[in-house]
Write a protein that holds these residues in place. Structure first.
Motif, mmCIF file in Angstrom:
data_model
loop_
_atom_site.group_PDB
_atom_site.id
_atom_site.type_symbol
_atom_site.label_atom_id
_atom_site.label_comp_id
_atom_site.label_asym_id
_atom_site.label_seq_id
_atom_site.Cartn_x
_atom_site.Cartn_y
_atom_site.Cartn_z
ATOM 1 N N GLY A 87 1.117 -0.720 0.327
ATOM 2 C CA GLY A 87 -0.051 -0.036 0.127
ATOM 3 C C GLY A 87 1.061 1.122 -0.471
ATOM 4 O O GLY A 87 0.490 2.505 0.430
ATOM 5 N N ALA A 88 1.992 1.130 -0.764
ATOM 6 C CA ALA A 88 2.671 2.527 -1.138
ATOM 7 C C ALA A 88 2.199 4.043 -0.904
ATOM 8 O O ALA A 88 2.454 4.775 -0.680
ATOM 9 C CB ALA A 88 3.922 2.526 -1.907
ATOM 10 N N CYS A 89 0.939 4.271 -1.617
ATOM 11 C CA CYS A 89 0.422 4.959 -2.104
ATOM 12 C C CYS A 89 -0.858 5.580 -0.983
ATOM 13 O O CYS A 89 -0.805 6.544 -1.187
ATOM 14 C CB CYS A 89 -0.091 5.299 -3.510
ATOM 15 N N GLY A 90 -0.884 4.235 -0.003
ATOM 16 C CA GLY A 90 -1.378 4.876 0.896
ATOM 17 C C GLY A 90 -3.418 4.607 0.516
ATOM 18 O O GLY A 90 -4.330 5.059 1.318
ATOM 19 N N GLY A 91 -2.934 4.109 -0.336
ATOM 20 C CA GLY A 91 -4.949 3.817 -0.744
ATOM 21 C C GLY A 91 -5.357 4.879 -1.761
ATOM 22 O O GLY A 91 -6.683 5.008 -1.664
ATOM 23 N N SER A 92 -4.687 5.566 -2.336
ATOM 24 C CA SER A 92 -5.258 6.610 -3.059
ATOM 25 C C SER A 92 -4.775 6.456 -4.700
ATOM 26 O O SER A 92 -4.760 7.396 -5.766
ATOM 27 C CB SER A 92 -4.175 7.488 -2.932
ATOM 28 N N ALA A 93 -4.929 5.485 -4.855
ATOM 29 C CA ALA A 93 -4.645 4.192 -6.366
ATOM 30 C C ALA A 93 -3.878 5.058 -7.027
ATOM 31 O O ALA A 93 -3.856 5.495 -8.169
ATOM 32 C CB ALA A 93 -6.367 5.259 -6.862
ATOM 33 N N ALA A 94 -2.846 5.543 -6.467
ATOM 34 C CA ALA A 94 -1.548 6.079 -7.578
ATOM 35 C C ALA A 94 -0.199 4.849 -7.763
ATOM 36 O O ALA A 94 0.942 5.386 -7.527
ATOM 37 C CB ALA A 94 -1.069 6.967 -6.723
ATOM 38 N N CYS A 95 -0.353 3.653 -7.529
ATOM 39 C CA CYS A 95 0.471 2.364 -7.037
ATOM 40 C C CYS A 95 -0.468 1.351 -7.471
ATOM 41 O O CYS A 95 -1.039 1.049 -8.259
ATOM 42 C CB CYS A 95 1.160 2.331 -5.528
ATOM 43 N N SER A 96 0.150 0.122 -7.481
ATOM 44 C CA SER A 96 -0.138 -0.840 -7.465
ATOM 45 C C SER A 96 0.165 -2.128 -6.880
ATOM 46 O O SER A 96 0.244 -3.081 -6.888
ATOM 47 C CB SER A 96 0.219 -1.014 -9.322
ATOM 48 N N THR A 97 1.033 -1.615 -5.468
ATOM 49 C CA THR A 97 1.182 -2.067 -4.755
ATOM 50 C C THR A 97 0.107 -3.030 -3.447
ATOM 51 O O THR A 97 0.990 -4.289 -2.820
ATOM 52 C CB THR A 97 2.734 -1.543 -3.331
ATOM 53 N N CYS A 98 -0.929 -2.631 -4.248
ATOM 54 C CA CYS A 98 -2.134 -3.272 -3.231
ATOM 55 C C CYS A 98 -2.351 -4.107 -4.361
ATOM 56 O O CYS A 98 -3.838 -4.583 -3.745
ATOM 57 C CB CYS A 98 -2.766 -2.284 -2.359
ATOM 58 N N HIS A 99 -2.322 -4.647 -5.386
ATOM 59 C CA HIS A 99 -2.760 -5.786 -6.499
ATOM 60 C C HIS A 99 -3.631 -6.901 -5.604
ATOM 61 O O HIS A 99 -2.936 -7.419 -5.172
ATOM 62 C CB HIS A 99 -1.788 -6.107 -7.401
ATOM 63 N N ARG A 133 -7.565 -6.769 -8.734
ATOM 64 C CA ARG A 133 -8.191 -5.118 -8.687
ATOM 65 C C ARG A 133 -7.318 -4.552 -7.876
ATOM 66 O O ARG A 133 -5.672 -5.350 -7.218
ATOM 67 C CB ARG A 133 -9.428 -5.444 -7.567
ATOM 68 N N LEU A 134 -7.388 -3.135 -7.187
ATOM 69 C CA LEU A 134 -6.554 -2.551 -6.001
ATOM 70 C C LEU A 134 -7.843 -2.952 -4.929
ATOM 71 O O LEU A 134 -8.661 -2.859 -4.983
ATOM 72 C CB LEU A 134 -6.334 -1.431 -6.922
ATOM 73 N N GLY A 135 -6.441 -3.696 -4.156
ATOM 74 C CA GLY A 135 -7.001 -4.207 -2.870
ATOM 75 C C GLY A 135 -7.994 -2.701 -1.528
ATOM 76 O O GLY A 135 -8.850 -2.644 -1.252
HETATM 77 S S1 FES Z 1 -2.554 1.301 -1.533
HETATM 78 FE FE1 FES Z 1 -1.001 2.507 -3.860
HETATM 79 S S2 FES Z 1 -3.023 1.980 -5.330
HETATM 80 FE FE2 FES Z 1 -4.172 0.796 -3.356
#
Ligand code: FES
Length: 166
Positions: A87-99, A133-135
């Protein structure tokens, strides 16, 4: 066609992207945005009788099932339970680490359609599948009670510890 959802996502992203010559210069000013803290980082204990269930399958193939409340997202649930989801971007849909990969196609169809931001980040996800999906964008609801998601073997993040020696 082997991967219709992936192709549809890629086509939608391509249509949204301006042609190369019309793209903004690299130094163009951009608005700074952040996700509201209220929207990530905490899960709510479920009320008695209103528990929903989610199962994560970790990278070793182990299943972890939790009782959760409606509204909580998969990133927060995983992190609260010490599962390996960055969750590198903290949940703002700006990475894909919550795939995450939804195991059941029928359950995948019950999820609301991903927004453009999510589709753009999914395009960058390692090991993208038809039910990816993104978690952080998947919020628990009665419709997806019992959902099972698999954590991919790797995520793509240039800042992550994926590249450090362990
Ligand atoms: S935490 Fe970065 S997109 Fe979900």
């Amino acid at each position: 066609m082997p991967f219709p959802r992936i192709l549809a996502r890629a086509a939608a992203s391509a249509l949204r992207a301006p042609p190369l010559l019309l793209r903004a210069p690299v130094l163009a000013p951009r608005a700074f945005t952040t996700a509201h803290t209220k929207w990530h980082g905490h899960i709510t204990p479920p009320k008695k009788g209103e528990e929903l269930h989610v199962t994560f399958i970790d990278k070793e193939g182990e299943k972890h099932t939790y009782e959760v409340a409606a509204g909580d997202n998969l990133l927060d649930i995983a992190q609260e339970n010490d599962l390996e989801m960055e969750g590198a971007c903290g949940g703002s849909a700006a990475c894909s680490t919550c795939h995450v990969i939804v195991e059941d196609d029928t359950m995948y169809e019950k999820l609301p359609e991903p927004e453009d931001d999510e589709n753009d980040m999914l395009d960058l996800a390692f090991g993208l599948t038809e039910t990816s999906r993104l978690g952080c964008q998947v919020h628990m609801s009665k419709a997806i009670d019992g959902i099972v998601v698999r954590l991919p073997s790797m995520t793509r993040n240039l800042q992550s510890s994926d590249f450090s020696k362990k």
